[in-house]
Design a protein around this motif. Sequence first.
Motif, PDB file in Angstrom:
ATOM      1  N   CYS A  72      62.932 -45.422  21.362  1.00 24.01           N
ATOM      2  CA  CYS A  72      62.797 -46.129  20.085  1.00 24.01           C
ATOM      3  C   CYS A  72      62.944 -45.187  18.901  1.00 24.01           C
ATOM      4  O   CYS A  72      63.146 -45.614  17.779  1.00 24.01           O
ATOM      5  N   ALA A  73      62.741 -43.885  19.137  1.00 23.25           N
ATOM      6  CA  ALA A  73      62.906 -42.869  18.093  1.00 23.25           C
ATOM      7  C   ALA A  73      61.895 -42.965  16.970  1.00 23.25           C
ATOM      8  O   ALA A  73      62.130 -42.458  15.883  1.00 23.25           O
ATOM      9  N   SER A  74      60.778 -43.596  17.223  1.00 20.23           N
ATOM     10  CA  SER A  74      59.714 -43.580  16.209  1.00 20.23           C
ATOM     11  C   SER A  74      59.257 -42.159  15.973  1.00 20.23           C
ATOM     12  O   SER A  74      59.040 -41.739  14.827  1.00 20.23           O
ATOM     13  N   THR A  94      61.162 -45.385  25.621  1.00 23.80           N
ATOM     14  CA  THR A  94      62.149 -46.441  25.448  1.00 23.80           C
ATOM     15  C   THR A  94      63.283 -46.020  24.537  1.00 23.80           C
ATOM     16  O   THR A  94      64.175 -46.807  24.270  1.00 23.80           O
ATOM     17  N   CYS A 146      54.240 -42.524  18.527  1.00 27.37           N
ATOM     18  CA  CYS A 146      54.875 -43.076  19.719  1.00 27.37           C
ATOM     19  C   CYS A 146      54.141 -44.322  20.190  1.00 27.37           C
ATOM     20  O   CYS A 146      52.973 -44.246  20.555  1.00 27.37           O
ATOM     21  N   PRO A 147      54.786 -45.441  20.176  1.00 25.49           N
ATOM     22  CA  PRO A 147      54.082 -46.683  20.509  1.00 25.49           C
ATOM     23  C   PRO A 147      53.927 -46.902  22.006  1.00 25.49           C
ATOM     24  O   PRO A 147      53.154 -47.755  22.418  1.00 25.49           O
ATOM     25  N   ILE A 169      67.225 -37.437  18.982  1.00 24.14           N
ATOM     26  CA  ILE A 169      67.295 -38.386  20.089  1.00 24.14           C
ATOM     27  C   ILE A 169      68.651 -39.060  20.074  1.00 24.14           C
ATOM     28  O   ILE A 169      69.110 -39.518  19.027  1.00 24.14           O
TER      29      ILE A 169
HETATM   30  S1  SF4 Z   1      58.369 -42.670  20.016  1.00 28.02           S
HETATM   31 FE1  SF4 Z   1      57.801 -42.479  22.166  1.00 28.02          FE
HETATM   32  S2  SF4 Z   1      58.957 -44.104  23.164  1.00 28.02           S
HETATM   33 FE2  SF4 Z   1      59.890 -43.822  21.136  1.00 28.02          FE
HETATM   34  S3  SF4 Z   1      61.543 -42.354  21.517  1.00 28.02           S
HETATM   35 FE3  SF4 Z   1      59.757 -41.169  20.899  1.00 28.02          FE
HETATM   36  S4  SF4 Z   1      58.800 -40.626  22.856  1.00 28.02           S
HETATM   37 FE4  SF4 Z   1      60.226 -42.258  23.300  1.00 28.02          FE
END
Ligand code: SF4
Lengths: 365, 228, 419
Positions: B91-93, B89, B142-143, B105
Amino acid sequence: MKTEAITVNIGPQHPSTHGVFRLRVTFDGEVIQDVEAVFGYLHRGSEKLAEERTYTQVITLTDRLDYVASMTNNQAYVLACENLMDIEVPERGQYLRMIAAELQRIASHFVATGFLLQDLGAMATPLMYGFRERERILDMFEMLCGARITNTYMRIGGVFQDAPEEFWGSLRSFLDGMPGFLDEFDSLLRGNEILLARTKDIGVLEASEAINCSVTGPVLRSTGVAWDLRKVDPYELYPRIKFDIPIGTNGDNYDRFVIRLAEIRQSISIIDQCYEQIEAGPVRSTNELLFYPKTGDAYGKVEAPKGELGFYLVSDGGIAPYRCKIRSPSLINLTMIKDLLIGSKLSDMIVTLGSIDINMGEVDR
Amino acid sequence: MTYGLGLFKGMLVTLRNFFRPVVTVQYPDRRVGIFYLAKKANISVIRFLLESPRESVKSLLGLVRVPVYVEQNPRFRGEEFTWYEDRCTGCASCAKYCPLGIIRIETHESGEYLQEGQSYFVDTFDIDIGRCMFCGICVEACPYDALFMGTGFERGRYQRSELVIPIEELKAASKRPSTWFRPQLESQKFDPWKSEADWETVGREAYKWHPKRPAQSGNPNQEDQVKE
Amino acid sequence: MSGSFLESNVIFQEIYCVLAGSKYAGESCSAQGLLPVGYDWIGFFIAGFAIMFILANAFMLGAAVFVYSERRLLGKFQLRTGPNRVGPFGLLQPIADILKLLMKEDIVPNGADKPVHTLAPIVMLAPAILVTAVIPFGSGYFLTDLNVGLLYIVAVSGMITIAIFMAGWSCNNRYALFGSMRGVAQLISYELPMVFSMVGILILTGSLSLIDVVNAQDIPFILVQPMAFVIFLIGTSAELNRTPFDIVEAESEIIAGYHTEYSGIKFALFQAAEMGSILVSGAVVATLFLKGWEGPFLPGPIWFLIKVYGFVFLMIWVRATLPRLRVDQVMGFAWKFLLPLSLVNIFVTGASVFILGDMENGVRVLDSVDLLLVGAINLLSLIACLVLAGFFMKTKASGGRSREILVSEFDPAGREVLT
Ligand code: SF4
Ligand code: SF4
């Protein structure tokens, strides 16, 4: 006849300084007159780096302190964090941690004895035999956490994930095969006259001197002091486990060598008991990766293979520790090297250094 | 006790080990002799010699190699992350939790699917493998189960810049995710060394709960609404 | 030249026969020689040089084979594979090594004594090859039959000491200096028991010629002189700087000892000299104790090789197992243990020969039973000496019992020490 002392730089690149470690030694013939230990070649600023990493991220830094004993480093750090944040760990998680830590102790002691014998000139044979068994431990680590050396296995509040099915099978076969292997290892060199001549009554450390230098681990126990944090100040579930502390009588190189082998046997019995006692259940009490602990400080310590490994964390309420102090056993065991070495011979110096079992990743941090 | 007995005991131990099989594994290939080839062709050595003299001579000269392939554990944390574009998504977690900050990202708003705020189109997803220590915290963070550890371990390059894995490579790479920190894969008994996994099967829950479910099936939120 | 010399030396005779013809080489040679009359001395030289050429090359080839077999066998002892990439089973590995060393830069360190530095590897290699001159490889296969062969071997191999000292001293490196000082002390110390251990054989054979020694062995001398064999074995492994006496190049202590600063072809020469000397020592052991080339069924040179490689295997096996001694312990072992032991050996052998031997033409002659009896007496005295030594060692080492104590519960006494 006029003679002159010569000064030799042993290291930083030398086959048996166990890393980038330098000793400036003044020799009179072969006898050591003066030693000056110089370290810091492997300084990576782990303590400072920890100040700008979150509490979870710091676990990866601890892997790289004593890189032959990553599991115990993980353990000491997460214990400190749990003390700081008052986090409970589920029983299964604690057992898994203990199993991992004891496996790591076995692996580390194999490396230590192997390299000690290598320093003695045994041409890597005992080292290779030890590594063969260590390899099985590393394979088990790979099953546990996907990595062999830099594990990053433990998390604040437990371990990151439960052990897979096949882990228990290979653990069992490892435990069953180990005593036989240790007997063979013993008969390989323990009664060897050359080894006895080279190690007995060499590098003798007095108990009082060891305590004054705050030496810990097998080096302290070899002097006859039964000091083992797993017994003295138990953490995890060690109170439930029955085991002995092997201690020496002389504090010489031979005692340090023998104690490590005896500790391997004790570790096997500890893992055996853990294997019997462990029950199904959660392995991790919190899935958080970010923590905001209260302002305060905490100390976490374990009996690492090389001695007492402690993490002192100060929190200012942020996501990263305000200060992280690492009490690394290798560094503190190394501080009394001068007293041990002066007056001994060049060959004994190498053996004594090997028997103390330092790891430069931990010394320089 | 006779002086020297300990020496002989040790010598006997090494002699016993002399006759044990070798424990090291050769990598990436090993040389095989004629016996191996004959056994593989399921014929006797002499027949093999007669039938394919060229191969026999080659093997006797030590020129025949067979690749050696050692299976890692499915949990092995390796390089070349497996990344599912369809699950991510943006989200950059992962980027935030990486201790080294080596995931880059860049996203732009899509506005297509409405789910807990907005889903993003990922434009850039670079992982600097040259600095990565394969700790796996990004995967843990990564959620949406979009990022997985990879299974590779052969990535020698001449320049550091070649070690940055760009998004195109991540998209194109074969999807062999490690089961590290992905219990759902482990319970499927997924083995990355044997099969690949597509994005629909790797999630923690059924894929229909995923925001990027294919459009023809509709938006999960909408589906819920329809049910209600 | 002397007829007996030509007759007994098969290779020499063959070559000389072709070159010089029957006029000089004797009646058994029917053909006319290739060389004109009066120039037979050229044939004599060529024949001699041919054998020397064979020997020197065999020495180098043997060194290469030894390097390969040592690496492979050590690997096997350590559960590894060893080199197996170059050629079939890695057999071409030594050639690859030599090529690599040839192409490497030849570094002379700053402040080194250049002529000595350059000369040292040659001085090291020469004596090792020279020793091969007197060793009989089969019946009739030898370069020369010196009547002081044993003495020659001892004298020539003693020159290695000088080479080690030259190498260590010249290259202005302290590790090398350590190595060479150790080397000189060690080699000189072990020369003595080694030479003394040969005296027993001299008593039994009455000749210094190696061919006579082999011919005198109705029973291999390892059975007649076990004590001398043990001393000689230990002595040679010390002379060769092999474990447990490899203090000269103890790699965990002084890097590589005297050849720390050598690279390229000079290093290769050192290696060749060392590895080759091991084979040569194996040859000497085979000649002195294992009945030389003699054995059933197989031809002499093959038996000889088998015996030499038995010794080589033993050396590698020892290297794979034993740790090394400290410098003073190495010296102490030579002077306090081996030297007395070798004196005991001389005494025991001399006494038993005196008692058992029957006078014949002023020489004491022993038959096989007598020889075995001598051997039994020798073995018994060896065991007695070892037990005695074990007794002394035990009383000397403090404690002597197993020292590890297990503390089951946390001991308050331990805490007492702590406060
Ligand atoms: S944490 Fe997972 S969903 Fe979020 S940007 Fe990274 S890979 Fe994508
Ligand atoms: S594995 Fe660790 S270092 Fe590598 S990208 Fe993920 S979080 Fe960063």
